[in-house]
Write an enzyme that holds these catalytic residues in place. Structure first.
Site, short mmCIF file in Angstrom:
data_model
loop_
_atom_site.label_atom_id
_atom_site.label_comp_id
_atom_site.label_asym_id
_atom_site.label_seq_id
_atom_site.Cartn_x
_atom_site.Cartn_y
_atom_site.Cartn_z
N THR A 124 37.74 13.95 -23.15
CA THR A 124 37.16 12.60 -23.07
C THR A 124 37.93 11.60 -23.91
OG1 THR A 124 34.93 13.43 -22.59
CG2 THR A 124 35.09 11.24 -23.58
N CYS A 125 38.25 11.96 -25.14
CA CYS A 125 38.88 11.00 -26.06
C CYS A 125 40.14 10.40 -25.46
CB CYS A 125 39.20 11.67 -27.39
SG CYS A 125 40.21 10.63 -28.46
N GLY A 168 24.72 6.40 -25.31
CA GLY A 168 25.22 7.60 -25.98
C GLY A 168 25.65 8.67 -25.00
N ALA A 219 36.05 11.96 -32.21
CA ALA A 219 37.19 12.84 -31.91
C ALA A 219 37.73 13.48 -33.17
CB ALA A 219 38.28 12.05 -31.21
N HIS A 256 50.42 -7.03 -52.20
CA HIS A 256 49.98 -8.40 -51.91
C HIS A 256 51.03 -9.08 -51.04
CE1 HIS A 256 48.34 -12.43 -52.59
NE2 HIS A 256 49.58 -12.82 -52.83
#
Length: 462
Positions: free
Chosen positions: A45-46, A266, A314, A439
């Site tokens: 699926t992933c 879901g 996953a 930064h």
């Protein structure tokens, strides 16, 4: 049923998704003889119907938004629309490249790969394509499929699942999304970027209800600004066809109409009719029950991934598959701390977290023992450059470790790697504050938040 060969494999794996193929790769690396059985395509699926294609659509949506907003950065560009055929070509190209790479990996590790629909035939065998594959150990990794509700029939046309949505040949003019969790919010975000009029229906009080409430509220505020509509706190009652689309009615009588309805409530485990119960495997609501080492009640059978009632991610499947392979190879393994797993919703803005929510921390340690700090991305130079808004929230046990990191903002999913180290290594704010963050980066915001929590704020107020 003919036996496949005189060989008995050390490990026979049923299911080639994230958990199954990770176990196969690690087990073969450790010298075990492995058979991997998959009915569709390795990657599961992933790779083919979930994480990867969804994120490709979200990135295409991000490009569309950047084109629309280019003048804000002094760049003259025009947005002419979405070419869905070209979007799918891009998405499928990403999947294809990863798929070929994965196939090459499986072949290079000398794993016996079997394409076909397998069924557990005994505690030590799997039948597929008229052959029986015997193993000293069996790993069940058959994953999950999209769920629906009683009386709500998915037709693949007007009422669709996430898998249908990934191959839609057009940008819908309007859509109702049933479910405000990760899947629902990601599709809402992508479709809004493509130009769809989106309404999310979520029965619980907040979007992404598994996240810290502060993160949910920040996402809701951002979605409102983007024009994504949502209804919270009232459950779905029924869906009916209209002349041009679908009408959804809620339990309080409120109605919404749109071109299509995406059911995103879901995913449920794929376990029915696969012989699990017959082999004596303990089950609950379709899930295979396991202990902290992914062992079932049958000594020769383990299970991983969406098939077991752990986080449906996953990377959790990968970790569980590796754990099983290493355990079977005789290595010392440590149970997974599921609170320490990074979680990301790849919407615009992103929601990323690791560790405990404020509510769970108070429940575990007591309300008087929990300290929180919020750091606004408005004080972060790189976020200003990107015009990214959001916030980082830290949850700390008073005078102790940081037990939760919750972030909302564009690209926050890329910051969750350091956040998981902070949680999993039980870092004190003062220890993180000593680290020098580059930064200008958004990663610097995580450092600044810990500086503030350590009592020495730099670009933020006391």
């Amino acid at each position: 049923m003919a036996n496949d060969a005189s060989t008995v494999f050390d490990l026979v794996i049923l299911g080639g998704g994230s958990g199954g193929y990770a176990a196969a790769l690690r087990a073969s690396q450790l010298g075990l003889d492995v058979a991997l059985i998959e009915k569709d395509k390795v990657g599961g699926t992933c790779l083919h119907y979930g994480c990867i294609p969804t994120k490709a659509l979200l990135h295409a949506g991000e490009i569309a938004d950047q084109a629309r907003e280019s003048a804000d950065f002094g760049v003259k560009a025009t947005f002419e629309g979405i070419d869905m055929a070209a979007v799918h070509k891009y998405k499928d190209g990403v999947i294809s490249g990863l798929y070929k790479g994965l196939q090459g990996l499986i072949a290079s590790r000398k794993i016996t790969y079997v394409e076909g629909e397998g069924r557990l035939s005994s505690p030590t065998s799997v039948d597929v394509n008229g052959q029986r594959y015997e193993g000293r150990h069996i790993l069940l990794a058959t994953g999950s499929a999209p769920k629906s509700l009683p009386g709500l029939e998915v037709d693949g046309n007007r009422i669709i699942t996430s898998e249908h949505a990934l191959t839609l040949d057009r940008v819908p003019q309007s859509a109702i999304i049933l479910g405000g969790g990760v899947i629902g919010c990601e599709f809402a975000s992508a479709w809004k970027s493509f130009g769809t009029d989106v309404t999310i229906v979520e029965g619980l009080p907040h979007l992404v209800p598994a996240e810290d409430e502060n993160s949910s509220k920040l996402l809701e505020r951002a979605f409102r600004k983007r024009g994504i509509k949502f209804s919270l706190g009232t459950f779905f009652e029924k869906a009916e066809y209209t002349q041009n689309g679908v009408k959804v009615t809620l339990a309080n009588g409120k109605e919404f109409e749109a071109e299509l309805l995406l059911v995103a409530i879901g995913r449920g485990p794929v376990s029915q009719g696969l012989g699990y119960e017959e082999a004596g495997v303990a089950m609950d609501r379709g899930y295979v029950l396991v202990d902290e080492y992914c062992r079932t009640n049958v000594p020769t059978i383990s299970a991983v991934g969406d098939l077991i009632p752990t986080l449906q991610l996953a990377h959790v499947g990968f970790a569980e598959g590796i754990l099983v392979a290493e355990r079977l190879a005789g290595l010392n393994v440590v149970p997974i701390d599921y609170d320490g797993v990074p979680r990301v919703t790849y919407s615009h803005p992103e929601v990323a977290s690791v560790g405990l929510t404020e509510a769970k921390a108070k429940e575990k340690y007591g309300a008087d023992k929990v300290v929180t700090l919020k750091y606004n991305l408005g004080g972060n130079g790189r976020s200003k450059i990107l015009k990214a808004q959001g916030e980082i929230k830290l949850v700390q046990v008073r005078d102790g470790a940081v037990v939760g990191v919750h972030m909302v903002g564009d690209r926050m999913g890329e910051q969750v790697g350091e956040a998981q180290l902070i949680y999993n290594w039980e870092a004190l704010p003062a220890e993180v504050a000593q680290l020098i963050h580059a930064h200008p980066t958004q990663n610097e915001a995580l450092g600044e938040a810990h500086l503030a929590l350590a009592g020495k704020p730099l670009h933020s107020h006391d």
